[in-house]
Design a protein around this motif. Structure first.
Motif, PDB file in Angstrom:
ATOM      1  N   LYS A  69      -7.922   1.328  -1.868  1.00  0.00           N
ATOM      2  CA  LYS A  69      -7.521   0.178  -0.829  1.00  0.00           C
ATOM      3  C   LYS A  69      -7.953  -1.231  -0.722  1.00  0.00           C
ATOM      4  N   LEU A 101       1.171  -1.309  -0.202  1.00  0.00           N
ATOM      5  CA  LEU A 101      -0.168   0.333   0.482  1.00  0.00           C
ATOM      6  C   LEU A 101       1.072   1.219  -0.081  1.00  0.00           C
ATOM      7  N   GLU A 108     -14.980  -2.666  -0.145  1.00  0.00           N
ATOM      8  CA  GLU A 108     -15.373  -2.397   0.899  1.00  0.00           C
ATOM      9  C   GLU A 108     -15.668  -4.064   1.710  1.00  0.00           C
TER      10      GLU A 108
END
Ligand SMILES: N[C@@H](CCC(=O)N[C@@H](CS)C(=O)NCC(=O)O)C(=O)O
Length: 222
Positions: free
Chosen positions: A52, A37, A65
């Motif tokens: 993400k 990341l 998500e």
């Protein structure tokens, strides 16, 4: 032919662990694809609108998500982890969101810049544990009693931080909440929870915490 499932993961991400636990509870094979990341590759930003982890690739289609991923897996794969009753399910979803808020408070704790902030943020976390103590099924072993649910998958990665905090001498987190302690111990023993991270996770987490430049980092060094 079952769907090919790929969980795009980061080694320390607690949201990734939720999805890995649910996948393991469902007993389906899945592949892990690891991402850095700190240096996001183009293939990752192309499939993750918010940049993400986690992302679940289902037949190469990205689902993002963690709560959405868990719900999708629960709708498509047996055994059902959410309660059958809609009102109970709504209640569980509320506690899933509570778990995300606790993760924000954990972040605030380990990044606290000084002793006063660390203490205030510790108290905020203890208050959250008191709320959990009142909400969970006192008989255990899981949040809602005998059935392991998605709320359990959400909180297992939360409690993992406290194993490491305790291991570095930051103790007493569950002294006032014995049922939360028992729940966290049961979760730590569950195969799906143990297998959600690689064996070097505690060492990696320690290094990550040490590198934050926070009050906790300084206490770990001392
Ligand atoms: N609401 C998201 C949160 C996921 C999240 O915060 N992931 C972190 C790692 S644990 C991330 O990818 N951060 C990278 C960034 O924000 O640039 C979910 O539930 O999936």
């Amino acid at each position: 032919m079952p769907d090919t499932l790929v969980l795009v993961s980061h080694a320390l991400c607690p949201y990734v662990q939720r999805a890995a636990i649910v996948l393991r509870e469902k007993g389906v094979p899945f592949e892990r694809r690891w991402v850095d990341l700190a240096d996001k590759p183009a293939w990752f930003t192309a499939i993750s609108p918010l940049g993400k982890t986690p992302v679940l690739l289902v037949r190469d289609e990205p689902v993002f998500e963690s709560a959405v991923i868990c719900e999708y897996l629960d709708e498509t794969l047996a055994p059902r982890l959410h309660p059958a009753d809609a009102l109970e399910r709504a209640w569980h979803r509320g506690w899933m969101e509570f778990g995300s808020q606790v993760l924000n408070s954990v972040w605030a704790y380990y990044t606290a810049p000084d002793a006063a902030a660390l203490q205030a943020r510790r108290e905020a976390l203890l208050q959250r544990f008191a709320q959990l103590e009142a909400a969970l099924d006192a008989q255990g072993p899981w949040f809602a009693g005998e059935a392991f649910g998605i709320v359990d998958a959400v909180f297992a990665p939360v409690f993992r931080y406290f194993d490491t905090f305790e291991a570095v001498g930051d103790t007493g987190w569950f002294d006032a909440t014995p049922h939360v302690r028992a729940w966290s111990v049961a979760l730590a023993q569950r195969a799906s929870v143990r297998e959600a991270v690689s064996p070097d996770y505690p060492q990696r987490l320690r290094e990550f915490l040490l590198a934050r430049g926070s009050e906790l980092s300084r206490r770990m060094q001392a």
